[in-house]
Design a protein around this motif. Structure first.
Motif: not given
Length: 127
Positions: A95-101
């Motif tokens: 839900t709070f992912s910061k993985d741009a790829a």
């Protein structure tokens, strides 16, 4: 926020409000089975210290409510009352992912899935 605690997917809420046709967009494949929360999310505990019952309900029943919403959505889809967009494959994205790829992969998958199903969506909307 309180509605989100009660309705993981607000299908029943939409029906109760008088909607007779629904387009449901899922962020996970249909085969996902949610598990019970091990503990109340820290963010919710901090936000709702004066309202412990919704948090208890969230932790205890969230997975049950989610599955009930999925089951109702499948029933409505079979009856021709709902159209469901769901990712064609699972991407392990929190839900709070910061993985741009990974976010880009999910976006690209959504565009691909839309292009694959857009004709069916238009037919559903024109019924």
């Amino acid at each position: 926020m309180m509605a989100a605690l009660r309705y993981s997917i607000p299908v029943q809420h939409a029906l109760d409000d008088g909607c007779d046709k629904l387009v449901v967009i899922l962020s996970n494949p249909r085969v996902l089975v949610n598990q019970p929360e091990a503990r109340s999310p820290v963010l919710l505990n901090g936000c709702f210290t004066n309202y412990p019952r919704p948090i208890e309900g969230y932790s205890t029943y969230r997975h049950i409510n989610y599955q009930a919403s999925i089951d109702l959505t499948a029933k409505l889809e079979k009856e021709g009352k709902a159209f469901v967009f769901a990712p064609s494959k699972h991407l392990n994205l929190g839900t709070f992912s910061k993985d741009a790829a990974l976010e880009q992969k999910l976006y690209d998958l959504g565009v691909f899935d839309y292009k694959t199903q857009s004709g069916k969506l238009l037919a559903f909307l024109q019924k």
